[in-house]
Design a protein around this motif. Structure first.
Motif, PDB file in Angstrom:
ATOM      1  N   HIS A  74      -1.127  32.326  36.689  1.00  0.00           N
ATOM      2  CA  HIS A  74      -1.810  31.075  36.368  1.00  0.00           C
ATOM      3  C   HIS A  74      -1.545  30.084  37.487  1.00  0.00           C
ATOM      4  CE1 HIS A  74      -2.647  32.564  32.373  1.00  0.00           C
ATOM      5  NE2 HIS A  74      -1.378  32.936  32.261  1.00  0.00           N
ATOM      6  N   ASN A  75      -2.386  29.061  37.581  1.00  0.00           N
ATOM      7  CA  ASN A  75      -2.175  28.014  38.583  1.00  0.00           C
ATOM      8  C   ASN A  75      -0.848  27.321  38.335  1.00  0.00           C
ATOM      9  OD1 ASN A  75      -4.450  28.236  40.231  1.00  0.00           O
ATOM     10  ND2 ASN A  75      -5.715  27.257  38.692  1.00  0.00           N
ATOM     11  N   PRO A  76      -0.233  26.791  39.351  1.00  0.00           N
ATOM     12  CA  PRO A  76      -0.675  26.655  40.737  1.00  0.00           C
ATOM     13  C   PRO A  76      -0.495  27.966  41.516  1.00  0.00           C
ATOM     14  CG  PRO A  76       1.502  25.710  40.525  1.00  0.00           C
ATOM     15  CD  PRO A  76       1.077  26.148  39.144  1.00  0.00           C
ATOM     16  N   PRO A  77      -1.240  28.126  42.612  1.00  0.00           N
ATOM     17  CA  PRO A  77      -1.131  29.332  43.437  1.00  0.00           C
ATOM     18  C   PRO A  77       0.290  29.515  43.970  1.00  0.00           C
ATOM     19  CG  PRO A  77      -3.089  28.088  44.026  1.00  0.00           C
ATOM     20  CD  PRO A  77      -2.301  27.229  43.105  1.00  0.00           C
ATOM     21  N   LEU A  78       0.786  30.741  43.835  1.00  0.00           N
ATOM     22  CA  LEU A  78       2.144  31.036  44.296  1.00  0.00           C
ATOM     23  C   LEU A  78       2.263  32.491  44.674  1.00  0.00           C
ATOM     24  CD1 LEU A  78       3.721  32.700  41.805  1.00  0.00           C
ATOM     25  CD2 LEU A  78       3.587  30.460  40.759  1.00  0.00           C
ATOM     26  N   PHE A  79       3.368  32.802  45.320  1.00  0.00           N
ATOM     27  CA  PHE A  79       3.692  34.193  45.594  1.00  0.00           C
ATOM     28  C   PHE A  79       5.156  34.420  45.236  1.00  0.00           C
ATOM     29  CE2 PHE A  79       4.564  31.979  49.553  1.00  0.00           C
ATOM     30  CZ  PHE A  79       5.771  32.511  49.982  1.00  0.00           C
ATOM     31  N   LEU A 117       4.886  25.191  49.851  1.00  0.00           N
ATOM     32  CA  LEU A 117       5.921  26.139  50.273  1.00  0.00           C
ATOM     33  C   LEU A 117       7.279  25.774  49.694  1.00  0.00           C
ATOM     34  CD1 LEU A 117       4.855  26.843  53.947  1.00  0.00           C
ATOM     35  CD2 LEU A 117       4.217  28.044  51.855  1.00  0.00           C
ATOM     36  N   SER A 118       7.259  25.169  48.526  1.00  0.00           N
ATOM     37  CA  SER A 118       8.508  24.817  47.860  1.00  0.00           C
ATOM     38  C   SER A 118       8.855  25.877  46.813  1.00  0.00           C
ATOM     39  CB  SER A 118       8.407  23.439  47.222  1.00  0.00           C
ATOM     40  OG  SER A 118       7.351  23.399  46.289  1.00  0.00           O
ATOM     41  N   LEU A 119      10.116  25.944  46.508  1.00  0.00           N
ATOM     42  CA  LEU A 119      10.626  26.896  45.532  1.00  0.00           C
ATOM     43  C   LEU A 119      10.257  26.415  44.135  1.00  0.00           C
ATOM     44  CD1 LEU A 119      12.476  29.426  45.324  1.00  0.00           C
ATOM     45  CD2 LEU A 119      14.383  27.846  45.096  1.00  0.00           C
ATOM     46  N   LYS A 120       9.509  27.229  43.409  1.00  0.00           N
ATOM     47  CA  LYS A 120       9.137  26.882  42.037  1.00  0.00           C
ATOM     48  C   LYS A 120      10.209  27.356  41.069  1.00  0.00           C
ATOM     49  CE  LYS A 120       5.735  27.361  38.452  1.00  0.00           C
ATOM     50  NZ  LYS A 120       5.307  28.423  37.611  1.00  0.00           N
ATOM     51  N   ILE A 158       7.351  31.015  45.098  1.00  0.00           N
ATOM     52  CA  ILE A 158       7.123  29.982  46.104  1.00  0.00           C
ATOM     53  C   ILE A 158       5.694  29.472  45.948  1.00  0.00           C
ATOM     54  CG2 ILE A 158       7.135  29.453  48.574  1.00  0.00           C
ATOM     55  CD1 ILE A 158       9.843  30.563  47.690  1.00  0.00           C
ATOM     56  N   LEU A 159       5.545  28.154  45.841  1.00  0.00           N
ATOM     57  CA  LEU A 159       4.218  27.545  45.750  1.00  0.00           C
ATOM     58  C   LEU A 159       3.548  27.601  47.121  1.00  0.00           C
ATOM     59  CD1 LEU A 159       5.220  24.439  43.635  1.00  0.00           C
ATOM     60  CD2 LEU A 159       4.012  26.483  42.835  1.00  0.00           C
ATOM     61  N   ILE A 160       2.311  28.047  47.180  1.00  0.00           N
ATOM     62  CA  ILE A 160       1.627  28.213  48.462  1.00  0.00           C
ATOM     63  C   ILE A 160       1.328  26.867  49.108  1.00  0.00           C
ATOM     64  CG2 ILE A 160      -0.459  29.076  49.597  1.00  0.00           C
ATOM     65  CD1 ILE A 160      -0.498  31.324  47.457  1.00  0.00           C
ATOM     66  N   GLU A 161       0.850  25.916  48.352  1.00  0.00           N
ATOM     67  CA  GLU A 161       0.432  24.633  48.933  1.00  0.00           C
ATOM     68  C   GLU A 161       1.587  23.892  49.605  1.00  0.00           C
ATOM     69  OE1 GLU A 161      -1.355  20.427  47.417  1.00  0.00           O
ATOM     70  OE2 GLU A 161      -2.159  22.241  46.506  1.00  0.00           O
TER      71      GLU A 161
END
Length: 86
Positions: free
Chosen positions: A19-24, A40-43, A35-38
């Motif tokens: 689900h959003n937000p985009p992450l990998f 690059l912070s640690l979620k 990690i959030l793509i937009e």
């Protein structure tokens, strides 16, 4: 769990049904992180500082490709491998 890239013992992957937000996701030994793509912070999760730095460096270089993979996985379930850091 499509593997997007791997380098130096780090495995980068995305899930089809995120689900959003985009992450990998990044995995290194027993450590795992989202990690959030937009930004690059640690979620969520934890990586050793040196490994987090390498993952962030790699992601900064491939931000556009990460977003393309995120969108493609959501729409068609397909992805493309991204070049490793080294």
């Amino acid at each position: 769990m499509p593997i997007i890239s791997d380098f130096l013992g780090i495995v980068i992957f995305m899930y089809f049904n995120e689900h959003n937000p985009p992450l990998f996701h990044a995995k290194y030994n027993e450590f795992r992180a989202e990690i959030l793509i937009e930004t690059l912070s640690l979620k969520e999760g934890k990586l050793p500082p040196r490994i987090l730095g390498l993952v962030t460096e790699w992601a900064e270089l491939h931000k556009e490709e990460l977003m393309k993979n995120w969108n493609s996985l959501k729409k068609t379930g397909e992805h493309k491998r991204i070049e490793p850091l080294i």
